[in-house]
Each structure stands twice: as structure tokens, then as C-alpha cells.
Design an enzyme around this catalytic site. Sequence first.
Site, PDB file in Angstrom:
ATOM      1  N   ASP A   1       0.857  -1.155   0.040  1.00  9.93           N
ATOM      2  CA  ASP A   1       0.054   0.062  -0.105  1.00  9.93           C
ATOM      3  C   ASP A   1       0.873   1.041  -0.204  1.00  9.93           C
ATOM      4  O   ASP A   1       1.897   1.119  -0.504  1.00  9.93           O
ATOM      5  CB  ASP A   1      -0.817  -0.147   1.403  1.00  9.93           C
ATOM      6  CG  ASP A   1      -2.415   0.780   1.101  1.00  9.93           C
ATOM      7  OD1 ASP A   1      -2.506   1.760   0.662  1.00  9.93           O
ATOM      8  OD2 ASP A   1      -3.379   0.190   0.913  1.00  9.93           O
TER       9      ASP A   1
ATOM     10  N   HIS B   1       2.274   1.806  -3.195  1.00  9.91           N
ATOM     11  CA  HIS B   1       1.325   2.616  -3.661  1.00  9.91           C
ATOM     12  C   HIS B   1       1.704   4.005  -3.816  1.00  9.91           C
ATOM     13  O   HIS B   1       1.081   4.927  -4.214  1.00  9.91           O
ATOM     14  CB  HIS B   1      -0.105   2.676  -3.230  1.00  9.91           C
ATOM     15  CG  HIS B   1      -0.878   1.359  -3.314  1.00  9.91           C
ATOM     16  ND1 HIS B   1      -2.076   1.257  -2.823  1.00  9.91           N
ATOM     17  CD2 HIS B   1      -0.460   0.238  -3.982  1.00  9.91           C
ATOM     18  CE1 HIS B   1      -2.444  -0.026  -3.130  1.00  9.91           C
ATOM     19  NE2 HIS B   1      -1.479  -0.745  -3.868  1.00  9.91           N
TER      20      HIS B   1
END
Length: 465
Positions: free
Chosen positions: A324, A347
Site C-alpha cells: 500500500d 502505492h
Amino acid sequence: MQEFRFQNYAHRMLHKKTMDALAPSLHRNRLADLFSRALLLHMGPERLLLASIVAMSIFPYMLHRADSEEVFPEPEADGPAAESSDDLDELWLSPGPPPRVVDVDDYGARAAGGDDTEAFVAAWREACNATDYPALFLVPEGTYHLMPVSFHGPCRAISITAMIRGTLEAPSNRSVWLDHNLQEWITFEGIDRLHVQGGGTLNGNGQQWWINSCKVNKSIDASPARRYPLDPGFLHLMYVWAMTLRVSVGDLQALYFRRCTHLVVEDLDVRDSMQMHVAIAYSWNVLVSKLFITAPGWSPNTDGIHVSNSKEVSISECIISTGDDCISIVTGSMFVRVTGIFCGPGHGISIGSLGANNSWAHVSDVLVEKATLLGTTNGVRIKTWQGGHGYAERITFQDISMHNVTNPVIINQNYCDSKIPCHEQMLCRIQLLAYVIYATETYVELVLQKWPSILFAAKLFVVMV
């Protein structure tokens, strides 16, 4: 090729970290030291070549700074200054009374596979109450097993150092959290002048959480829609349920700092968290540096460092590879500086998300610079939910190097991370003010996703350098 690039960068960073640890014993000729350390560490031909290249590149700089004590200067930060304590000896040599050392082994911790939580709590209580003395909470080498535990302040000790040299293992059974509605594994709360360091490892053992996530196993659906009729009047209840689930279960943290001041966290290996690895909330004057945070790229919601409701936070020289956001900065955060970060996979580096569940959110005075992103889905990102209110202002991204990044720059005011359709909500009313983005790659492009321009009050600059 991507894996090789990441490993090569990680090896360089870890090599520098090890060299810094050897610095007190190697002195005088710094150029010779660089080669000596590589040989001492048995780096092999590849590492030795790398050290040679680094040495030759910094040789002119070393001549210019011959009288200086620091060949690798630390970056200056607008926020807190680091306390210089790389090892246990410096605590004894620092001015003032010597620290009171509290070893968890002396309180029953055995590093033998059993539950060591009670011993850690007892040792912490003793260290925290060391009146008028600095205290050292020592976790020696070895593997210790901890249930979810909180180390609370305020402490009577002048300052307290948690020296983690061993490995801490979290329980892998999800019921430990679900049965007691717990969200954090290791929590430090309400402590002034806390320093957490030591070169140890925190292993969250999050595999069972990842494979039971609906983001990984699409057959899992625990939503109320399976138990109640999906009539229009029930859509709002479903959305509230989704947001509640996201807060209560979706934000599990391996290492959580809450309401801490003059906090230093450095030189730790945090891996495989259930979800978020390191979370900082409601804290002030925080320095985070030299963390090595890892989880598989497919592991859901495994943010590296998450900052919320905190002021004067400096994050530097960390390697973060997760599933993430490498770093996420959310509402209530001000004067945050992020520098010298390696991110990938993951991310990217995000402001937000902001404004979930029609809430009011604000973030300001954030600087992200000298970062390297490799193989991430996003580069730098600002994301706000529909229906949210508030502002994000004075955000600067500069000197960012991106390689194989799918979406280099994203500003999204229509963010939705929910199974419930977001088109049922209002547009976001979070104002985006005064952004400056400096890009170091000519292929970087700005991605505006469903931008509600009538609500946009920003001055946005993209400067190619």
C-alpha cells in the site's frame, strides 16, 4: 530487472547503515575506512566494486571537507532534531546521570517460544518509574513473543530509551484481535522524550490477515447485503457499515505511537504487519529515520508509515516496500517533512485519503523531497473522498526520481475505496491550495481524475527540472 534494481539499492542502503555502525572503531583516513569496512563485511567483488565507485565519487568532497567530522552529513530538517545515540555506550557517556538499565530478561522474559508479554509490561513499568534518571528499556538479542501490548506514560524518568536488539513476534492468529476488538500490536502512548531504536526486528506475521482480505480473496464478502434486503433506504446503512469496518478492522497497526512528544524512532526492521506498519497519531516533534519496512507487494492495506493529527514530523532515510502507500499523511497533520525515502513496490507517497464519510479534514505544510520510487503503482498522490470538507495546502513535492511508476502524479478528488457505490454521495469540497510539484523525469504527467473544477481553489505548478 526491476527486482535487481531494488535489491541493488537496498544493498547500498544496508551497506551504509552497517558502515555507520562501525564508524566509532574506524577513524583517521576515511577513504581507506570505506574499503576496510567492505572487506570486513565480506561484501564480495560486487559490493567491493560498489564501495569503490562510491568512494571515488565522494573523494573531491572529502578533500573539501577534510577538517570536518562528518563525511556523510545528515539532511537538515525543519522539524525536530535527532538525538545522537547510535549505541548503548553513548547513553552512558552522555552528560547527566547514567541511565537505569531495565532488562526484560530480568523480569521473566525467556525468548524460548512462550508468551513474554507480562515480563515486558513489568519491565516497562519499572523503567518508566525511574525517578529523576534516564531509563533504558532493554530487549536483548533473541526472539520474544508478544501479545497486543501497550506501554503507557507519563513516565517519571527524565527520558526513556527502548533499545530493541532482538526480534519481536506477533501472534499469527487473527482471533487475538477480533475477539477483543483490538487494533494495535505494540503501542507507546502518552510518553515524553521516548527514543525507540536498537537495530532489532518487529515481525507482524500478517499473512493470515492478507489472505482473508476481500481485496485478495474476492469470494469473501462479509457485508450486510448478504443478510439484509438491498433496498434504497438501506444504502446509507451499508455505507456507514463500510466506513466503520474500515476504521475498526482496516487500520490495524504493528507499531503505534499515540500522544508522544519529542519522539525518536530509528534503526528498526518492521516487517509483515497485519496492515499498517508504523502509525503516528496525535504526536508532536517526531523524528523517524533509518527504518527498513517490508511486506509483499500484494499484501493489502500494509501502509509503511502513517501520520495523522501530528505536528513537526520528520521522516528520513527509510526503505519502504509494501502493498500500500509507502507513506500516508492524513487529516490533522502539519509541518511534515519526508526526505531521502526509497519506496517500492507499493502505492507511492500519499496525502490522504481525506474526507471519508463526509468528514472535515485538513493537512498543511508538507514537504516531500529527494525520494526514489521504483515499480510503484503511483508516484506522489493527493486523494480526497466525495462529500468531504476542509482543505489541503502548502504541499510541495520536489526532487523526486521515479522509475517504472504507473501513475507518477495523481490528484484525485473523487476517491472511492469502498464496495458501496460512491456516486450516491456529494462531490468533495476539500480545497486544494498552493501546490508545487517538481519532477525529475520528463515523462511525468499530471493525472486529474474526475476533477470537480468548480470546487477547486488551488494554484498548481508542475516544474520540470
